[in-house]
Write an enzyme that holds these catalytic residues in place. Structure first.
Site, mmCIF file in Angstrom:
data_model
loop_
_atom_site.group_PDB
_atom_site.id
_atom_site.type_symbol
_atom_site.label_atom_id
_atom_site.label_comp_id
_atom_site.label_asym_id
_atom_site.label_seq_id
_atom_site.Cartn_x
_atom_site.Cartn_y
_atom_site.Cartn_z
ATOM 1 N N ARG A 246 22.273 -52.330 -10.253
ATOM 2 C CA ARG A 246 22.622 -52.597 -8.856
ATOM 3 C C ARG A 246 23.817 -51.751 -8.386
ATOM 4 O O ARG A 246 24.638 -52.209 -7.595
ATOM 5 C CB ARG A 246 22.923 -54.084 -8.635
ATOM 6 C CG ARG A 246 21.776 -54.999 -8.972
ATOM 7 C CD ARG A 246 20.536 -54.758 -8.097
ATOM 8 N NE ARG A 246 19.476 -55.644 -8.516
ATOM 9 C CZ ARG A 246 18.588 -55.348 -9.464
ATOM 10 N NH1 ARG A 246 18.629 -54.167 -10.059
ATOM 11 N NH2 ARG A 246 17.647 -56.202 -9.799
ATOM 12 N N GLU B 290 27.006 -59.213 -4.173
ATOM 13 C CA GLU B 290 26.040 -58.136 -3.980
ATOM 14 C C GLU B 290 26.144 -57.487 -2.605
ATOM 15 O O GLU B 290 26.025 -56.267 -2.499
ATOM 16 C CB GLU B 290 24.619 -58.671 -4.213
ATOM 17 C CG GLU B 290 23.580 -57.583 -4.302
ATOM 18 C CD GLU B 290 22.276 -58.065 -4.930
ATOM 19 O OE1 GLU B 290 21.250 -57.433 -4.658
ATOM 20 O OE2 GLU B 290 22.294 -59.064 -5.673
ATOM 21 N N SER C 33 20.032 -62.715 -2.637
ATOM 22 C CA SER C 33 20.941 -63.015 -3.751
ATOM 23 C C SER C 33 22.349 -62.557 -3.396
ATOM 24 O O SER C 33 22.573 -61.383 -3.123
ATOM 25 C CB SER C 33 20.469 -62.309 -5.020
ATOM 26 O OG SER C 33 19.211 -62.802 -5.420
#
Length: 359
Positions: A171, A343, A245
């Protein structure tokens, strides 16, 4: 050179984000570099002449914009032109940064090209996917990205960056680490497999796929799975106003596992990584720390279907989202000794967009 760039003033941004929160842009413009090659350079020069910061806003699905809005110039890169080149059993597709990601996935699946089918249903634009190294259900865009073209704000030049030069990680990429805000992605080139089989790397998805599942069936099952978790943008879903998320699944050294087991009084699920570390489910950690689905703090709460999603209900503010994120991050750290990393990007909070701003 005659200056024709004229951005709009005080443009509301909340409606351009999946949270539906945040204040206006001081100046805003939507540009298509493919149809107007000089427009981006002109916009950047316009901002530089006025000493204004420049923010690139894509599909708005992975951002939290401050309630006060964004000062300076906000640019949205539009355009999704597509070119295709066949290479034996594989296909190279170059797609403009402004193309909606899921529309691109749907077209590739319909054509029988595998490699991104498990990334169905993810909102946002193509240009944002390499920055985050977007991934889900056993696939990530780094698996198929060949290269990308970007405007290098340091040199003012158009550059092409190979897969290796993007420094992809879990990520993350160089665009989130050492070179934040340096590159503006213009298009991305993917290599997909013509007639390839669906990816079955993710156990939950593999259990749901029929033995001879097609790419089309795989996409449908991925969308159904995401819908069950309220991870699709659906205005009729009570959990719909979210960034998906909110925290990354943390990575720990194996030596830290015994301490976590002792703190949690349970053994967490672990997923060994190529570098020897273990990936932990952030949702498990959040619930083990005492939080639960549907928990509310005023107008902000945890999704009723997924512990990793923070939801903005009627009357919510971006500051309240930030407060809830701090509450969860601090609670997990205090209870289990694990530091969760957010995130989404945080824009307009007076610090780096990466990482949780201070309250």
């Amino acid at each position: 050179m005659t200056r024709t760039f004229a951005p709009a003033r005080q443009v509301p941004l909340a409606g351009a984000t999946s949270l539906r929160l945040g204040g206006p842009a001081q100046f805003h413009a939507r540009l298509d570099p493919a149809s107007s090659p000089g427009a981006l350079a002109e916009a950047l020069d316009w901002a530089a002449q006025r000493s204004l910061p420049v923010t690139i806003l894509g599909g708005g699905s992975n951002v939290v914009i401050a309630d006060a809005g964004l000062s300076g110039l906000v640019l949205t890169i539009a355009g999704g032109s597509e070119s295709i080149e066949r290479e034996g059993d594989s296909v190279r597709i170059t797609i403009g940064a402004g193309a909606p990601w899921d529309d691109f996935v749907a077209r590739c699946v319909a054509r029988g090209w595998s490699g991104i089918e498990c990334l169905s249903g993810i909102p946002g634009h193509v240009g944002a996917t390499p920055i985050q190294n977007v991934g889900a259900y056993g696939q990530e865009v780094a698996d198929t990205i060949v290269s990308l073209r970007a405007h290098d704000r340091a040199s003012g030049q158009l550059v092409e960056l190979t897969h290796g030069e993007c420094a992809f990680g879990y990520r993350t990429s160089r665009f989130k680490t050492g070179d934040t805000e340096r590159f503006i992605v213009l298009d991305v080139t993917f290599r997909l497999q013509s007639g390839g089989a669906p990816c079955r790397a993710y156990p939950e998805l593999a259990r749901r796929l029929p033995p001879e599942a097609t790419l089309v069936e795989t996409r449908r099952i991925v969308l159904d799975t995401r819908r069950e978790k309220s991870m699709l943008l659906d205005p009729n879903d009570e959990n719909g106003r979210s960034c998906g998320s909110f925290f990354l699944n943390p990575l720990i050294e194996p030596t830290a596992l015994d301490d976590l087991r002792a703190r949690a009084a349970a053994s967490p699920p672990t997923y060994p990584q190529p570098d020897g570390r273990l990936k932990l489910p952030a949702a498990w950690l959040i619930e083990r720390a005492g939080f639960h689905k549907g928990q509310r703090w005023g107008a902000v709460g945890i999704s009723t279907r997924h512990s990793l999603a923070l939801v903005a209900h009627e009357g919510a503010t971006s500051h309240q989202i930030l407060e809830a994120a701090h509450r969860i991050r601090d609670g997990v750290h205090d209870a289990l000794g694990i530091e969760l990393t957010p995130e989404p990007l945080f824009l307009g909070f007076g610090s780096s967009p990466h990482g949780l701003p201070r309250l």
